[in-house]
Write a protein that holds these residues in place. Structure first.
Motif, mmCIF file in Angstrom:
data_model
loop_
_atom_site.group_PDB
_atom_site.id
_atom_site.type_symbol
_atom_site.label_atom_id
_atom_site.label_comp_id
_atom_site.label_asym_id
_atom_site.label_seq_id
_atom_site.Cartn_x
_atom_site.Cartn_y
_atom_site.Cartn_z
ATOM 1 N N ALA A 256 37.925 31.917 53.072
ATOM 2 C CA ALA A 256 38.856 31.071 53.603
ATOM 3 C C ALA A 256 39.368 30.162 52.375
ATOM 4 O O ALA A 256 40.450 29.533 52.341
ATOM 5 N N ALA B 43 34.630 28.194 47.980
ATOM 6 C CA ALA B 43 33.238 27.770 48.616
ATOM 7 C C ALA B 43 33.427 27.829 50.104
ATOM 8 O O ALA B 43 32.778 26.978 50.561
ATOM 9 N N GLN B 44 34.466 28.403 50.702
ATOM 10 C CA GLN B 44 34.626 28.338 52.286
ATOM 11 C C GLN B 44 34.601 29.714 52.800
ATOM 12 O O GLN B 44 35.152 30.637 52.294
ATOM 13 N N LEU C 160 35.122 32.017 56.260
ATOM 14 C CA LEU C 160 35.810 32.207 57.676
ATOM 15 C C LEU C 160 35.284 33.160 58.452
ATOM 16 O O LEU C 160 35.338 34.419 58.026
ATOM 17 N N SER D 202 35.082 30.172 63.101
ATOM 18 C CA SER D 202 34.382 29.175 62.490
ATOM 19 C C SER D 202 34.697 29.130 60.886
ATOM 20 O O SER D 202 34.519 30.229 60.497
ATOM 21 N N ARG D 203 34.707 28.224 60.456
ATOM 22 C CA ARG D 203 34.895 27.743 58.938
ATOM 23 C C ARG D 203 33.921 26.978 58.482
ATOM 24 O O ARG D 203 33.694 25.949 59.166
ATOM 25 N N ARG D 204 33.237 27.395 57.500
ATOM 26 C CA ARG D 204 32.054 26.590 56.770
ATOM 27 C C ARG D 204 32.066 26.620 55.322
ATOM 28 O O ARG D 204 32.645 27.648 54.639
ATOM 29 N N ALA D 205 31.764 25.501 54.726
ATOM 30 C CA ALA D 205 31.414 25.448 53.580
ATOM 31 C C ALA D 205 30.126 25.844 52.896
ATOM 32 O O ALA D 205 29.152 25.391 53.578
#
Length: 131
Positions: A38, A41-42, A44, A81-84
């Motif tokens: 995403a 460093a992200q 999705l 969900s989006r996470r680093a």
């Protein structure tokens, strides 16, 4: 005294069956699970509720596990969900349908998984003279 008796009787009336989650509910795994980049460093993660899942009155959610150098495990009512997270080694992730309310023995669907390959590395500068 009679009014007190009525209050006590009212307090012992069981909840209607349609307000309680069915202990034998069968949960189906999410469908169309994808993992993508995403941004820097992200990651999705996206999925859809199984269209064959009967909802009833139970509140459904999802348990997500991201398998990377550091493992991440969380629950969400959403379908994305989006996470680093560190992406240079790639990662895999899994998601399953759960009941949002309940204890550790609550029902859950089988896991579904998806992976994100490590980004291709640079070959480095060519050396003069071949080999």
């Amino acid at each position: 005294m009679a009014s007190m008796l009525l209050i006590l009787l009212g307090a012992t009336v069981p909840l209607p069956a349609d307000l309680l989650p069915d202990p034998k509910i069968s949960l189906l795994p999410p469908v169309n699970f994808t993992v993508g980049v995403a941004g820097l460093a992200q990651v999705l993660l996206r999925w859809e509720a199984n269209p064959a899942q009967e909802l009833g009155s139970a509140a459904l959610g999802y348990q997500v596990k991201i398998h990377a150098p550091e493992e991440v495990d969380y629950e969400t009512p959403k379908t994305q969900s989006r996470r680093a997270i560190t992406l240079h080694q790639g990662l895999s992730a899994s998601v399953r349908t759960i009941l949002l309310a309940g204890g550790p023995d609550r029902p859950a669907s089988p896991w579904v998984s998806a992976a994100l390959d490590a980004p291709p590395g640079e070959a480095g500068p060519e050396r003069p003279g071949g080999s």
